[in-house]
Scaffold this active site. Structure first.
Site, short mmCIF file in Angstrom:
data_model
loop_
_atom_site.label_atom_id
_atom_site.label_comp_id
_atom_site.label_asym_id
_atom_site.label_seq_id
_atom_site.Cartn_x
_atom_site.Cartn_y
_atom_site.Cartn_z
N GLY A 104 0.83 -1.20 0.00
CA GLY A 104 0.00 0.00 0.00
C GLY A 104 0.86 1.24 0.00
O GLY A 104 2.07 1.17 0.17
N LYS A 110 1.58 0.41 7.74
CA LYS A 110 2.10 -0.95 7.56
C LYS A 110 3.03 -1.33 8.72
O LYS A 110 2.95 -2.43 9.27
CB LYS A 110 2.84 -1.07 6.21
N GLU A 332 -9.32 30.68 -9.09
CA GLU A 332 -9.91 29.83 -8.04
C GLU A 332 -11.43 30.02 -7.98
O GLU A 332 -12.17 29.06 -7.76
CB GLU A 332 -9.28 30.13 -6.67
N ASP A 406 -3.97 21.65 -13.80
CA ASP A 406 -5.40 21.40 -14.08
C ASP A 406 -5.55 20.65 -15.39
O ASP A 406 -6.36 19.73 -15.51
CB ASP A 406 -6.16 22.74 -14.21
P1 ATP Z 1 6.05 3.54 4.72
O1 ATP Z 1 5.50 2.76 3.57
O2 ATP Z 1 6.46 4.93 4.34
O3 ATP Z 1 7.07 2.80 5.53
P2 ATP Z 1 3.99 2.83 6.61
O4 ATP Z 1 2.77 2.39 5.86
O5 ATP Z 1 4.83 1.78 7.22
O6 ATP Z 1 4.83 3.83 5.71
P3 ATP Z 1 3.74 3.78 9.27
O7 ATP Z 1 5.19 3.93 9.50
O8 ATP Z 1 3.07 2.61 9.84
O9 ATP Z 1 3.47 3.85 7.71
O10 ATP Z 1 2.97 5.10 9.72
C1 ATP Z 1 3.63 6.34 9.91
C2 ATP Z 1 2.91 7.15 10.97
O11 ATP Z 1 1.63 7.56 10.48
C3 ATP Z 1 2.61 6.36 12.22
O12 ATP Z 1 3.63 6.49 13.16
C4 ATP Z 1 1.32 6.97 12.72
O13 ATP Z 1 1.58 8.13 13.50
C5 ATP Z 1 0.63 7.42 11.47
N1 ATP Z 1 -0.35 6.44 10.97
C6 ATP Z 1 -0.32 5.86 9.75
N2 ATP Z 1 -1.38 5.04 9.59
C7 ATP Z 1 -2.08 5.11 10.73
C8 ATP Z 1 -3.28 4.47 11.18
N3 ATP Z 1 -3.97 3.63 10.39
N4 ATP Z 1 -3.73 4.76 12.43
C9 ATP Z 1 -3.05 5.62 13.22
N5 ATP Z 1 -1.92 6.24 12.85
C10 ATP Z 1 -1.44 6.00 11.62
#
Ligand code: ATP
Length: 488
Positions: A104, A110, A332, A406
């Site tokens: 994703g 993740k 705008e 746009d």
């Molecule tokens: P990447 O692909 O860049 O590694 P990721 O999908 O692993 O990103 P995370 O590191 O899990 O993303 O999320 C980064 C931050 O965004 C988290 O520390 C949190 O603060 C916030 N966050 C992201 N998704 C959520 C969620 N579903 N609920 C709560 N906080 C979230």
């Protein structure tokens, strides 16, 4: 780094000896012999490698600390049952689950899901990133993979746990398709080692290891990784829905003082396409703005300002000159007017504050996440895209470069209309359509919509000018006010 330094020093010494008139050929031959020995040792894993970065604790992070992502959480929890009930899995003769791939866009949670998975299954948690395994030198990556698996077993034993979760972020860096990298021998060896380690995981071991990989680009992964028996579960972690955004906002505002009249649902509606990381940033920026204004609580205005900041960047110190401000205000106002005409109630707010990434912006009210669009809805979106430049043309007699994005957006939507069989060309194979035919159809769609937009703007020019006046004076206007002007 050390090896590069050594090579640099050697080249310097050789140059100096050559300058002094020494015969350096035997030295060069010796140098090559050492290099080949180094590579051979590296390939056999006999070199000591530097430790890589790894995080070794899930900090007790729980699934309920993750907002939205209900489907991803359910699928992941289901898969974790295989790890938790490993004895039942053995007696039933089920092949153990070795890998789960989370796919994703960035910032969707993740890493959080992997941490929560470790807490949920009471496993040791080791986290690392694909880029940690990639080094210029032969064998280092492969050796790090071996160390990672061995480390997981040792740490689990030490903690007296019988499960370990290894989270590998950016797994596409380590698990990209083999043979495609310029430094491919080293990349391929590292991936081969990961495959060997995964194949070696059995239910007979005292410690069950589960690999959770994360990537934004599953298409780049080597098919061998996705083969059954390796990462055979894929869990999609998409951008949050309206409900998800609300949950995430609530989670990140839990430790903050919100004003009584703040309605987070409104903020969730205005943050369509924001990831969890963006939403966390909105809550944080709003708290900083409240602090800057010495306000005890975070007010709606702080949250709205934070949304703009996260979406469009910091406000610029320099104000636009009156001529440019007039053009931006008309542009705008054009977008906002057509948006309200083709879809009443669609505008939340319009601003002409210069920011790092835009001179102005129309914030849409996104009531719900729409999964399907009719041809009319797509054409209406094109109208909104074209309206900014058309407003400039109708009032000022010419257009500007401000409409570049746009137009790109309009072309993208026109392509969607064509590729989904909604254009006059009917159903077709989009990949095989001649480029001239495609361009002509895009042009036809856009010119048809442009004519309609021109008529609409001419017929409503008084409303357009009134919106632009308010924008020039106050830098912003709410959707409700635009609707009042239109109704009057
Ligand atoms: P990447 O692909 O860049 O590694 P990721 O999908 O692993 O990103 P995370 O590191 O899990 O993303 O999320 C980064 C931050 O965004 C988290 O520390 C949190 O603060 C916030 N966050 C992201 N998704 C959520 C969620 N579903 N609920 C709560 N906080 C979230």
């Amino acid at each position: 780094m050390k090896l590069e330094l050594l090579i640099g020093v050697m080249v310097g010494i050789l140059g100096f000896l050559l300058f002094l008139g020494f015969d350096i050929i035997p030295l060069i031959i010796l140098g090559f012999m050492f290099y080949f020995l180094y590579v051979a040792l590296g390939r056999r894993g006999l070199l000591k490698v530097e430790n890589y970065q790894e995080v070794i604790s899930s900090d007790g992070f729980q699934f309920d600390q993750i907002g939205g992502q209900a489907v991803a959480k359910r699928e992941l929890q289901e898969a974790l049952e295989f790890l938790i009930k490993s004895e039942e899995v053995i007696t039933r003769g089920i092949r153990p689950l070795k890998g789960i791939l989370l796919t994703g866009p960035p910032g969707t949670g993740k890493t959080l899901l992997a941490k929560a998975a470790a807490t949920y299954s009471d496993a040791i948690y080791l986290s690392t990133s694909g880029s940690e395994f990639i080094e210029m030198y032969a064998g280092v990556g492969a050796q790090r993979v071996r160390k990672l698996f061995q480390g997981a077993r040792d740490k689990a034993k030490k903690a007296k746990k019988n499960r370990a979760i290894i989270f590998i972020d950016e797994i596409d860096v380590l698990g990209g398709k083999r043979g495609q990298n310029s430094n491919h021998m080293e990349y391929d060896q590292t991936l081969n080692q990961l495959l060997v380690e995964m194949d070696g995981l059995t239910t007979q071991e005292d410690i069950s290891i589960l690999i959770i990989g994360a990537t934004n680009r599953p298409d780049l992964l080597d098919p061998a990784l996705l083969r059954p028996g390796r990462f055979d579960r894929q869990v999609k972690v998409d951008l949050p829905t309206l409900e998800g955004r609300l949950e995430i906002l609530k989670l990140h505002c839990r430790n903050k003082q919100l004003d009584a009249d703040v309605n987070l649902e409104d903020i969730a509606k205005e943050t369509y396409n924001f990831s969890g990381a963006h939403l966390e940033n909105v809550a944080n920026e709003a708290a900083i703005l409240a602090l800057r204004e010495k306000s005890k609580t975070i007010k709606t205005i702080h949250l709205k300002e934070a949304v703009d900041k996260v979406m469009l960047g910091e406000k610029l110190a320099n104000k636009s000159n009156p001529e440019i401000l007039n053009r931006v205000a008309l542009h705008e106002a054009g977008h906002a007017l057509i948006s309200e005409l083709v879809k009443p109630n669609s505008v939340s707010q319009v601003t002409v504050t210069s920011r790092a990434n835009a001179l102005g912006y129309v914030r849409q009210n996104q009531e719900e996440d729409q999964l399907l669009y009719t041809a009319k809805e797509l054409r209406d979106q094109i109208k909104v895209c074209l309206a900014g430049a058309m407003a400039e043309e109708v009032v000022l007699g010419n257009k500007s470069t401000g409409a570049g994005n746009d137009y790109q957006q309009a072309v993208k939507i026109a392509k969607t209309i064509i590729s989904t069989g909604l254009s006059t060309l009917g159903i077709l194979s989009f990949e095989n359509i001649p480029s001239e035919m495609l361009n002509n159809e895009i042009k036809n769609i856009i010119s048809e919509e442009e004519l309609i937009v021109q008529e609409l703007i001419k017929n409503n020019s008084q409303v357009l000018l009134r919106i632009a006046e308010i924008l020039k004076e106050y830098e912003k206007i709410d959707g409700d006010k635009i609707r009042n002007i239109l109704a009057a």
